[in-house]
Write a protein that holds these residues in place. Structure first.
Motif, PDB file in Angstrom:
ATOM      1  N   LYS A 748      51.058  48.189  40.991  1.00  0.00           N
ATOM      2  CA  LYS A 748      51.448  48.870  39.746  1.00  0.00           C
ATOM      3  C   LYS A 748      50.802  48.193  38.542  1.00  0.00           C
ATOM      4  CE  LYS A 748      55.413  50.386  36.984  1.00  0.00           C
ATOM      5  NZ  LYS A 748      54.761  49.978  35.717  1.00  0.00           N
ATOM      6  N   ALA A 749      50.805  46.839  38.532  1.00  0.00           N
ATOM      7  CA  ALA A 749      50.169  46.105  37.433  1.00  0.00           C
ATOM      8  C   ALA A 749      48.669  46.372  37.407  1.00  0.00           C
ATOM      9  CB  ALA A 749      50.443  44.612  37.581  1.00  0.00           C
ATOM     10  N   PHE A 750      48.043  46.464  38.588  1.00  0.00           N
ATOM     11  CA  PHE A 750      46.607  46.754  38.659  1.00  0.00           C
ATOM     12  C   PHE A 750      46.301  48.164  38.143  1.00  0.00           C
ATOM     13  CE2 PHE A 750      45.539  43.572  42.325  1.00  0.00           C
ATOM     14  CZ  PHE A 750      45.715  42.531  41.435  1.00  0.00           C
ATOM     15  N   ILE A 751      47.173  49.106  38.449  1.00  0.00           N
ATOM     16  CA  ILE A 751      46.978  50.488  37.960  1.00  0.00           C
ATOM     17  C   ILE A 751      47.109  50.531  36.435  1.00  0.00           C
ATOM     18  CG2 ILE A 751      47.978  52.819  37.953  1.00  0.00           C
ATOM     19  CD1 ILE A 751      48.796  52.247  40.901  1.00  0.00           C
ATOM     20  N   ASP A 752      48.110  49.818  35.906  1.00  0.00           N
ATOM     21  CA  ASP A 752      48.327  49.799  34.455  1.00  0.00           C
ATOM     22  C   ASP A 752      47.140  49.190  33.718  1.00  0.00           C
ATOM     23  OD1 ASP A 752      50.785  50.936  34.843  1.00  0.00           O
ATOM     24  OD2 ASP A 752      51.907  49.057  34.704  1.00  0.00           O
ATOM     25  N   ASP A 753      46.421  48.258  34.388  1.00  0.00           N
ATOM     26  CA  ASP A 753      45.263  47.608  33.761  1.00  0.00           C
ATOM     27  C   ASP A 753      43.955  48.297  34.137  1.00  0.00           C
ATOM     28  OD1 ASP A 753      44.181  45.649  32.085  1.00  0.00           O
ATOM     29  OD2 ASP A 753      43.732  44.321  33.774  1.00  0.00           O
ATOM     30  N   ALA A 754      44.047  49.498  34.713  1.00  0.00           N
ATOM     31  CA  ALA A 754      42.869  50.300  35.075  1.00  0.00           C
ATOM     32  C   ALA A 754      41.973  49.596  36.090  1.00  0.00           C
ATOM     33  CB  ALA A 754      42.059  50.665  33.830  1.00  0.00           C
ATOM     34  N   ILE A 768      39.243  51.764  43.802  1.00  0.00           N
ATOM     35  CA  ILE A 768      38.905  50.694  42.859  1.00  0.00           C
ATOM     36  C   ILE A 768      38.020  51.286  41.772  1.00  0.00           C
ATOM     37  CG2 ILE A 768      37.832  48.423  42.591  1.00  0.00           C
ATOM     38  CD1 ILE A 768      38.271  47.989  45.597  1.00  0.00           C
ATOM     39  N   THR A 769      38.355  51.031  40.520  1.00  0.00           N
ATOM     40  CA  THR A 769      37.560  51.558  39.410  1.00  0.00           C
ATOM     41  C   THR A 769      36.289  50.734  39.247  1.00  0.00           C
ATOM     42  OG1 THR A 769      38.653  50.153  37.774  1.00  0.00           O
ATOM     43  CG2 THR A 769      39.656  52.300  38.221  1.00  0.00           C
ATOM     44  N   ALA A 770      35.395  51.213  38.390  1.00  0.00           N
ATOM     45  CA  ALA A 770      34.116  50.528  38.175  1.00  0.00           C
ATOM     46  C   ALA A 770      34.331  49.112  37.636  1.00  0.00           C
ATOM     47  CB  ALA A 770      33.259  51.338  37.202  1.00  0.00           C
ATOM     48  N   ALA A 771      35.249  48.967  36.658  1.00  0.00           N
ATOM     49  CA  ALA A 771      35.536  47.643  36.085  1.00  0.00           C
ATOM     50  C   ALA A 771      36.513  46.857  36.952  1.00  0.00           C
ATOM     51  CB  ALA A 771      36.098  47.791  34.677  1.00  0.00           C
ATOM     52  N   GLY A 772      37.197  47.552  37.854  1.00  0.00           N
ATOM     53  CA  GLY A 772      38.252  46.919  38.629  1.00  0.00           C
ATOM     54  C   GLY A 772      37.765  45.889  39.628  1.00  0.00           C
ATOM     55  N   PHE A 773      36.565  46.117  40.186  1.00  0.00           N
ATOM     56  CA  PHE A 773      36.054  45.208  41.213  1.00  0.00           C
ATOM     57  C   PHE A 773      35.918  43.786  40.670  1.00  0.00           C
ATOM     58  CE2 PHE A 773      32.681  43.232  43.739  1.00  0.00           C
ATOM     59  CZ  PHE A 773      33.203  43.403  45.018  1.00  0.00           C
ATOM     60  N   ARG A 774      35.358  43.674  39.473  1.00  0.00           N
ATOM     61  CA  ARG A 774      35.178  42.339  38.871  1.00  0.00           C
ATOM     62  C   ARG A 774      36.528  41.692  38.559  1.00  0.00           C
ATOM     63  NH1 ARG A 774      31.715  40.838  33.376  1.00  0.00           N
ATOM     64  NH2 ARG A 774      31.955  38.578  33.557  1.00  0.00           N
ATOM     65  N   LYS A 775      37.480  42.500  38.113  1.00  0.00           N
ATOM     66  CA  LYS A 775      38.802  41.955  37.791  1.00  0.00           C
ATOM     67  C   LYS A 775      39.531  41.490  39.053  1.00  0.00           C
ATOM     68  CE  LYS A 775      39.623  44.345  33.418  1.00  0.00           C
ATOM     69  NZ  LYS A 775      40.532  45.225  32.644  1.00  0.00           N
ATOM     70  N   LEU A 776      39.318  42.199  40.166  1.00  0.00           N
ATOM     71  CA  LEU A 776      39.920  41.743  41.422  1.00  0.00           C
ATOM     72  C   LEU A 776      39.385  40.366  41.802  1.00  0.00           C
ATOM     73  CD1 LEU A 776      39.882  45.017  43.563  1.00  0.00           C
ATOM     74  CD2 LEU A 776      41.885  43.883  42.603  1.00  0.00           C
ATOM     75  N   LEU A 777      38.096  40.136  41.570  1.00  0.00           N
ATOM     76  CA  LEU A 777      37.515  38.823  41.829  1.00  0.00           C
ATOM     77  C   LEU A 777      38.102  37.759  40.910  1.00  0.00           C
ATOM     78  CD1 LEU A 777      33.757  39.730  42.409  1.00  0.00           C
ATOM     79  CD2 LEU A 777      35.287  38.648  44.063  1.00  0.00           C
ATOM     80  N   CYS A 778      38.446  38.165  39.673  1.00  0.00           N
ATOM     81  CA  CYS A 778      39.099  37.237  38.724  1.00  0.00           C
ATOM     82  C   CYS A 778      40.378  36.679  39.322  1.00  0.00           C
ATOM     83  CB  CYS A 778      39.443  37.949  37.415  1.00  0.00           C
ATOM     84  SG  CYS A 778      38.042  38.328  36.360  1.00  0.00           S
ATOM     85  N   PHE A 779      41.156  37.542  39.959  1.00  0.00           N
ATOM     86  CA  PHE A 779      42.428  37.118  40.547  1.00  0.00           C
ATOM     87  C   PHE A 779      42.223  36.393  41.880  1.00  0.00           C
ATOM     88  CE2 PHE A 779      43.865  40.694  37.844  1.00  0.00           C
ATOM     89  CZ  PHE A 779      44.810  40.015  37.092  1.00  0.00           C
ATOM     90  N   ALA A 780      41.381  36.944  42.736  1.00  0.00           N
ATOM     91  CA  ALA A 780      41.174  36.345  44.057  1.00  0.00           C
ATOM     92  C   ALA A 780      40.618  34.927  43.954  1.00  0.00           C
ATOM     93  CB  ALA A 780      40.227  37.224  44.879  1.00  0.00           C
ATOM     94  N   SER A 781      39.867  34.640  42.871  1.00  0.00           N
ATOM     95  CA  SER A 781      39.226  33.330  42.720  1.00  0.00           C
ATOM     96  C   SER A 781      40.211  32.178  42.620  1.00  0.00           C
ATOM     97  CB  SER A 781      38.318  33.336  41.478  1.00  0.00           C
ATOM     98  OG  SER A 781      37.225  34.202  41.674  1.00  0.00           O
ATOM     99  N   PHE A 782      41.466  32.476  42.320  1.00  0.00           N
ATOM    100  CA  PHE A 782      42.465  31.409  42.284  1.00  0.00           C
ATOM    101  C   PHE A 782      42.615  30.743  43.650  1.00  0.00           C
ATOM    102  CE2 PHE A 782      44.049  33.546  38.404  1.00  0.00           C
ATOM    103  CZ  PHE A 782      44.270  32.443  37.595  1.00  0.00           C
ATOM    104  N   LEU A 783      42.255  31.445  44.732  1.00  0.00           N
ATOM    105  CA  LEU A 783      42.454  30.921  46.081  1.00  0.00           C
ATOM    106  C   LEU A 783      41.222  30.236  46.657  1.00  0.00           C
ATOM    107  CD1 LEU A 783      44.382  33.980  47.605  1.00  0.00           C
ATOM    108  CD2 LEU A 783      45.364  31.853  46.719  1.00  0.00           C
TER     109      LEU A 783
END
Length: 877
Positions: A748-754, A768-783
């Motif tokens: 839901k938070a990911f949808i709200d942030d497009a 996954i949106t065009a800008a979404g792929f990079r943002k997913l990497l932003c979060f996954a990088s914590f691990l």
């Protein structure tokens, strides 16, 4: 006769005019507008008494919905005048009616004349003086919005109520409540002149001039004139009279019984509230020892222990006494008061201020009136307990008795800590049966006496910046106290204490690199004086909702006596994880933590402020969706991050860079390079907020590992479950939330942030949106850091047999291989070379039965899994 009649009529007409046509003029009321001189005198007397705005704020709202009746414990005009004067000055509902009070000196002369005339006229007409109860005056005034004041204990109260049959204010209010629509709220409150606990026996001064709880006139006015800053007001939780009358146990009770029950409830609440401010009666160390060592059950245990060890009982007594001397605090309120002034100066010297959660503290103070409190703060610095105890004491609560490591008992700090309430504990009780029994008995005695407790559930200071997993030893001791009937309830208070900059930063980072921790000593203390010359930003102190042990047990295990050992231990773990998760939820996200997260998760060592802000804004958007608590500095994110970048640059964590192809730095574009040797320092600050992003990181990595721009929710479940289990020694998960719930909440938070877009026709399917792929990497990088650390551990396990990996050698081999992999660029992040990460990885693989090269199947499985997830980050290069 006719002349006399005319004179009487004229007098009556004049009296009616003077009395405004009614007899409702009483000495028990104080007018809204007092005389100038009397008002000036009272304001000057009462102006320095501290009234807590957080406690009084709710009274303004309450007055719009209910009738307020303030209640004091002891009857005295001083308090009635004080509340009338100060509350009026503060702009909150102030008492105008004083049940069973008579005020003459502070009335206007014109008002006094009117009162005398009203009483005389009423007597001549009806042969009885006017009664504010029977005339309906009190009811009319209270319905019109006037607040009232009453006292619960009056030396003449019993005689008046039972012998002379005078009206009891509580009976009157009970009778009044069913006749009006608005609820009546009785608000108990204390006007106190000292925080010191009661003496076991009154002193000569107490006998002559009154106790500190109920001082006589001379003592009260002396304190007010000489040291008015010592006086303060404490407001207890209001009692809703309408709800009280509707309680099942009060149905069918007569008026006498109802008033008796209500009075007792109010008095009990006020007594508990006072003890929550001053603490219980302080006993000497000898008295406390007697309570423990003379306990019948404890005596039997020592006799059995002496027999099992084949030793003389006197020798066991001597050893028990020595253990108690080693453990016990030497609590001194006078010492704490002096220390409070010293540390007040130190905090102002070293820090820019303390952000204190006053609403949370108010909830804690309310909980303290119901049960003994157990403060459970996170542990980042040696000053944690000093800061918490300072704030608690300065907000009118007693300093808790704090469990401190025995390493802090060195001279002279051991003596100072004991005086401020510290008791000392060994790091492990292994093989120390008598010691563990003595220690448990001491803790049980503290709880039985009503002392609040404080301990650090992580065991020691966090070396990584994130909360360590809970150590359940002290939790078990506290559970035992509750199980054995030492107390009716315990309220656990999770506390977050955070810093913009950590005092022990350099020492902790050396430990992460494998350097052995130095033992605390007097000379270390002397060398540490240089910290007073630096500024460390702000301190953040937040309080979670107190956790009632009684409520938790009633919910899961109605009877602890019938619970088997496995269930009992599970209850302790459940409580411990609830505390850890509560601390995580209330932690404050600072610009330092967000900036460090952006820098370390950015795929290249060189970055511009503009590029960094993309990461920071992504994280901020997610934090806002999770209702995380943010530092006030983040009200203007761009300015806050710019200031942190300048600070990190000054501290040599990062360096300023010139834009490529230009000789001069462009004014509108700032470039930086993170120094590899300082990534571990930044990792500490990143980890201060990492727990907020872990559900998002698990979900994002699950999506990325699916290797498609379209996926269903069900496809993420297995990955999320695996990751939560894989990192269970790194991050505590919410015991009340299922993985499915966390996935859906994150989506839901990911949808709200497009970042994602629901599929227009397929249910539970997302793109996954065009800008979404990079943002997913932003979060996954914590691990990524943790995967690289665990990869190193797994490689060592694969390369050596079990018998070759003895405890002392395996960490050396892991560190050596990690350094080799980093030089060969098989792992990219220098912060992955963390000893704590290695230890957690080793614990996980050992738990899964992987302890050496013989465990080929397990090693092969986790090798493929780690490679799979690390492959998701390859697109960042």
């Amino acid at each position: 006769m006719e002349l006399v009649q005319r004179i009487k009529e004229k007098i009556r007409t004049w009296m009616d005019a003077a009395l405004h046509g009614h007899h409702d003029h009483y000495t028990c009321t104080l007018p809204k507008k007092s005389g100038f001189l009397s008002s000036l005198i009272l304001r000057s007397f009462f102006s320095d008494v501290y009234v807590n705005p957080t406690q009084t704020a709710f009274l303004k709202t309450l007055s719009n919905e209910a009738i307020i009746v303030y209640a004091s414990k002891y009857r005295n005009r001083f308090e009635y005048l004080f509340y009338h004067t100060r509350y009026k000055e503060e702009g909150i509902p102030f008492p105008e009616i004083g049940f069973e009070y008579r005020i003459f000196l502070w009335q206007k002369i014109s008002r006094l004349i009117r009162i005398v005339l009203a009483h005389a006229d009423h007597f001549f007409r009806y042969k009885i003086f006017p009664n504010p109860y029977e005339s309906g005056f009190f009811k009319r005034q209270m319905e019109a919005g006037s607040a009232a004041f009453l006292s619960l204990v009056d030396p003449k109260g019993f005689y008046h109520r039972f012998v002379k049959a005078k009206q009891d204010p509580l009976k009157y209010l009970i009778e009044l409540q069913p006749t009006i629509d608005r609820p009546i709220y009785i608000v108990p409150q204390w006007l106190l002149f000292s925080k010191k606990p009661q003496r076991p026996f009154p002193s000569l001064v107490d006998i002559i001039f009154g106790s500190k709880e109920n001082p006589g006139r001379l003592r009260r006015w002396t304190v007010l004139l000489r040291t008015p800053q010592k006086a303060f007001v404490e407001i207890s939780d209001p009692v809703n009279l309408k709800d009280f009358l509707q309680e099942p146990e009060n149905q069918g009770r007569d008026l006498e019984r109802l008033s008796f029950t209500l009075r007792n409830r109010l008095l009990e609440q006020m007594n508990r509230h006072r003890q929550s401010i001053t603490g219980p009666v302080i006993k000497t160390q000898e008295e406390l020892k007697e309570l423990i060592l003379r306990n019948g059950q404890f005596q039997d245990l020592m006799k059995r222990y002496a027999q099992s060890q084949n030793k003389d009982i006197r020798e066991i007594y001597k050893k028990a006494d020595a253990y108690l001397n080693e453990i016990a605090a030497d609590y001194s309120v006078t010492f704490i008061q002096a220390l409070s002034m010293i540390f007040g100066w130190i905090w102002k010297t070293m820090f820019d201020g303390i952000t204190l959660d006053m609403e949370g503290l108010h909830r804690v103070k309310s909980a303290a009136t119901k049960a003994t409190l157990v403060f459970v703060p996170c542990h980042k610095s040696h000053v944690d307990y000093l800061i918490l105890n300072y704030l608690v004491f300065n907000n009118n609560m007693p300093c808790p008795h704090t469990a401190a490591g025995r390493n802090l008992a060195f001279w002279p700090m051991g003596t100072l800590f004991r005086k401020s309430g510290a008791f000392f504990i060994k790091r492990t009780f292994h093989g120390a049966r008598l010691y563990s029994t003595i220690f448990s008995g001491y803790v049980h005695m503290l709880i039985e006496q009503g002392f609040n407790i404080e301990f650090f559930i992580e065991g020691g200071r966090s070396r990584t910046g994130k909360l360590a997993l809970p150590k359940t030893g002290l939790v078990s001791i506290l559970l035992d106290a509750y199980k054995n009937g030492v107390c009716r309830d315990l309220r656990f208070v999770p506390v977050y204490i955070g810093y913009d900059r950590l005092l022990e930063e350099s020492a902790i980072l050396k430990e992460l690199e494998g350097t052995r921790k130095k033992q605390e000593s007097f000379w270390q203390l002397i060398r540490a004086r240089k910290v007073l010359k630096k500024r460390y930003g702000r301190i953040y102190v937040q309080f979670a909702e107190p956790i009632s042990l009684n409520a938790l047990v009633s919910k899961s295990n109605p009877s602890l006596q019938d619970t088997d050992q496995a269930e009992y231990q599970a209850l302790g773990r459940n409580l411990s994880y609830r505390i850890i998760n509560a601390i995580n939820r209330i932690s404050v996200v600072t610009p330092q933590a967000l900036t460090a997260s952006g820098i370390l998760n950015y795929p290249k060592p060189r970055f511009s402020q503009k590029e960094l802000m993309v990461y920071v804004e992504t994280y901020l958007s997610y934090l806002l969706s999770q209702k995380a608590r943010l530092s006030e500095n983040l009200d203007d994110p761009y300015d806050a991050i710019e200031n942190v970048l300048a600070m990190y640059s000054n501290r040599k964590f990062i360096g300023r860079q010139k834009p490529k192809g230009q000789d001069d730095i462009a004014i509108d574009e700032k470039w930086y390079l993170v120094w590899e040797s300082k990534r571990l320092s930044l990792e500490y600050y990143k980890n201060n907020c990492i727990h907020f992003f872990i559900p998002a990181a698990y979900t994002a990595l699950a999506i990325l590992s699916y290797d498609a721009f379209q996926f269903s929710t069900s496809a993420l479940q297995s990955d999320y479950n695996f990751l939560q289990d894989f990192f269970k020694y790194e991050f505590a998960h919410d015991v009340d939330k299922t993985p499915e719930y966390m996935v859906r909440k994150t989506l839901k938070a990911f949808i709200d942030d497009a970042i994602l877009m629901p599929h227009p026709t397929l249910p539970d399917t997302y793109n996954i949106t065009a800008a979404g792929f990079r943002k997913l990497l932003c979060f996954a990088s914590f691990l990524k850091t943790y995967f690289e650390s665990y990869w190193v551990v797994l490689k060592v396990l694969k390369a050596h047999n079990r018998r070759d990996l003895v405890k002392k050698e395996r960490m050396k081999k892991i560190r050596a291989l990690g350094n080799q992999f980093y030089k060969q660029r098989e792992i990219e992040r220098s912060e992955a070379l963390s000893q704590v990460n290695y230890e957690n990885g080793l614990t996980f693989f050992n738990f899964k039965g992987i302890k050496g090269a013989e465990d080929e199947e397990g090693i092969e499985f986790y090798t493929e899994v780690i490679q799979k997830y690390l492959g998701c980050f390859m697109v960042q290069k």
